[in-house]
Every structure is written in structure tokens, then in C-alpha cells.
Design a protein around this motif. Sequence first.
Motif, short mmCIF file in Angstrom:
data_model
loop_
_atom_site.label_atom_id
_atom_site.label_comp_id
_atom_site.label_asym_id
_atom_site.label_seq_id
_atom_site.Cartn_x
_atom_site.Cartn_y
_atom_site.Cartn_z
N LYS A 2 58.33 42.15 11.18
CA LYS A 2 57.33 41.12 11.43
C LYS A 2 57.46 40.00 10.41
O LYS A 2 57.57 40.23 9.22
CB LYS A 2 55.93 41.71 11.35
CG LYS A 2 54.86 40.67 11.57
CD LYS A 2 53.51 41.31 11.66
CE LYS A 2 52.44 40.26 11.87
NZ LYS A 2 51.13 40.83 12.00
N TYR A 88 54.18 32.92 20.59
CA TYR A 88 53.74 32.67 19.22
C TYR A 88 54.53 31.52 18.60
O TYR A 88 53.95 30.66 17.91
CB TYR A 88 53.92 33.93 18.36
CG TYR A 88 53.33 33.78 16.99
CD1 TYR A 88 51.95 33.92 16.78
CD2 TYR A 88 54.13 33.46 15.89
CE1 TYR A 88 51.40 33.76 15.53
CE2 TYR A 88 53.58 33.30 14.63
CZ TYR A 88 52.22 33.45 14.45
OH TYR A 88 51.67 33.28 13.21
N TRP A 116 52.17 39.99 16.97
CA TRP A 116 51.59 38.68 16.67
C TRP A 116 50.13 38.57 17.08
O TRP A 116 49.51 37.52 16.86
CB TRP A 116 52.39 37.60 17.40
CG TRP A 116 53.84 37.56 17.07
CD1 TRP A 116 54.88 37.88 17.89
CD2 TRP A 116 54.43 37.20 15.82
NE1 TRP A 116 56.07 37.73 17.25
CE2 TRP A 116 55.83 37.32 15.96
CE3 TRP A 116 53.91 36.80 14.59
CZ2 TRP A 116 56.71 37.03 14.93
CZ3 TRP A 116 54.80 36.52 13.55
CH2 TRP A 116 56.17 36.64 13.73
#
Length: 411
Positions: A2, A88, A116
Motif C-alpha cells: 500500500k 484512487y 484505498w
Amino acid sequence: MKKFIIAEICVLLALAGGFWLGRVTGNNTSYENYYDNADKAWAAAKQLDTPPVDIDSPDKNRLREVRAAYREVFENYPDSLWADDAIYQLATRPRTDEEAFALFRRLINNYPDSEWADDSMYAIAFASYQIAEELKKTGTLESLDAYYDRALALFNQLVATYPGSELSEQAQFNTAMCYYGKGELNLALSTFDTLRIPFSDSPLFYQILYVTGDIYLKQQAYEDARVEFTNVVDSGDPDLAPLASFGIPQSYLAEGKYAEALEGYQKVIDLYPDAKAGQDAYFYMGWAYERLEKYNEAIAQLQKGIELFPRNENAANAQVYIAQIALANKDITTAVDAFQKVADNATYDYDTRRMAQYSVGRIYEDNSETDLAIAAYQKLLVEFPEPHKKATHESNNINENYIQNLRSTGL
């Protein structure tokens, strides 16, 4: 892995809440090679976006191409591995703030398990909080509670839905800040109190102590405020220690302990001469001297602050204060000079300058200096043609008829 991104959300002047956009499947999608095509579309988008293009990029053509490439991924391949990533990426580089909201909400609603989703929820919540804070600064009549309440609901939802999120601690802190912003100080204080122990090793810990001290200051619990501020100063936090150090003499000033306030402000100047707190201390020392009726010292200190930091936000008010102190002590020359410096300073706000120019004329008129009063009023009409924002402000009464009547009276 991430990528932790929280975009700086610009202040949103129009908030369209409750967006829900359904998934769209492109008509030209080949379902036989659906996932392979999705992978290729994502790879093409990332290649276009290498190096990453930001929203302020001067290459607007490339920015449009990157946006279109990401949109192609999630519009044509909504069930692919990359759809939420593409949403995103586009949401953090939107054409408008409304588009960003729509995309963030689309991601939350359609892909609640996305890596996200918590970032998107936080972005909307924080933007709502920022709107309320900015509206408060502008003094708008618009209700702020709706924005604070929307932010509160989303921060709480984030904590409940994504307890393991990297943003969970910040969201919990921000719930207390929403209460603080709404003026619900006891609720903010109790919320911060519940966070002190679990956040004892968090980077947010000293922020909790600082805001707690500020709440105590507003509640006139001055000794409690100083305890919290002192704990922050002792931490040596480079950002908060100067602010907390300044908060200590502020509490003394509010309590009417002006000698202690002067000592505290001098300490701030000595410790943090280049910080904003150190700059502000010069001006507040002037106000503390005035409270002690040491008018010459007050004026000298205020003038020193203005000379050293002419761009400081306190400079205009300090100059006005010098004029008021001088006027109260019947020093007309100093008062007029101070007001005229405000009126002639183009860096100060319009209404303050207009008020100052009016004050010059008013002083002369009250002292029967008719010709000088007329000249000051004529300068007001020429250099400040727009009325004062406050409709009832006395400067709005000055017009050609007023000047003509004043001239007739002075004959």
C-alpha cells in the motif's frame, strides 16, 4: 504494498454529498480476455504516469491522457484487480473538487475492501472538516455544524470499519478536533482524555496535550492550561514547543497577571526568536505593558514589533493600538501618524485601512482642524471608494455632502 497517500485537499467551496455511481461496463470489452485486457490497460496507464504527473503539472495534455487512461481501467474493467487503484489515482488528480468527492465515494461504495477505502473515507472527512474551519475564519453565516457533523460521522465510521488502518489514530484525534471546532469544549476535552493513555507512545500525544491546554485556556482554567503547555514545552517538540511556550504567557495575560505575562513573552523571544511565536510575543508584550498603564513602554514595544516583523498578522492591529493609546493620552500627533501609517500601508486589509483614514479625519474634526479634516476625508473618498464591509461603520457616512457641510461650518 500500500502506498500511503493523503492528498492535500484544497478548500472546497461547494460540497455535493451522497454521490453514488454504479459500475459501468464498456461496450467494447472482450470478456474472453477480460482480465488480460485489464492488466494491459493498467500497465498502459502506469506507463503514461511515469514519472507521476501531478495536478499542477504544466503539461496539461499529458495530465489529460493520464486521467483518461485511469478512467478507462475502472470504467471498462470494474471487476478487475486494478479498478479501485485506478479510481484512487484519478481521485487524487481530479478536474474539480466535486469529481474527487464522487470518485472517493464510488471507491468506498463499490470497493469497501479496497486498500484505498480508508484513505478515501479520510479524504472526504478531512475535507469536510477543512470546509468548516475555513468558513469559521471568514465569519460566514452558513451553519458550520453540518460540515463538522459529516466529518465526525466519517471519522467514526473509519475507526469502526477499518480499525487496523494507519489512519485510525489520526481519525480518533480528529473527532475530538471536530468537537473543539464546534465549540463543544467539554466533549472535546473528555474525548482527548480517553486518548491520553492509548496514545502515550503516538506522535499525536503532544498534540493532545497542546489542544487540551488550549481548551483549558478558553475555559479560564489557567493553571491547568499552564500544566499542559509546560509538558509540551518540556517535550522539545520542534513544532508544538514554541506554541505551548507562547500559550503560557497568554494564560497569564488572560488571568490579569501582566508582569508574569511579560516575563513569559520575553522567554518565548529568547528561546524561539525566529518562530512565529517569537514574533507574536513582541506584540503581546506591548499589550501587557498597556494593561500595566506603562504607555510609553507599550508604544515602544509595539513599534519594535512592527519594525522587526512588518508582515506579521499582528502588525496592523499593533499600529492601530499605538494610535488608540496615544489618543487616550491626548497625543494627537502620534495618534494621527499611527493611523495614517495604517491607511497608507497597501499590505493591510482594505477595511482596516479605510477605518484608519477615517480616524485621521475624525481626530482632526474633533479638534477643530477643519482644513486638515477635509483633506483627510477627501483622501478617504478617493483612495477608498468602496464602503466598509460593516454597513453601520461611521466611515460610510462620509460623502461629498458631508465634506461640504463641514467646510461651511468651518467658515
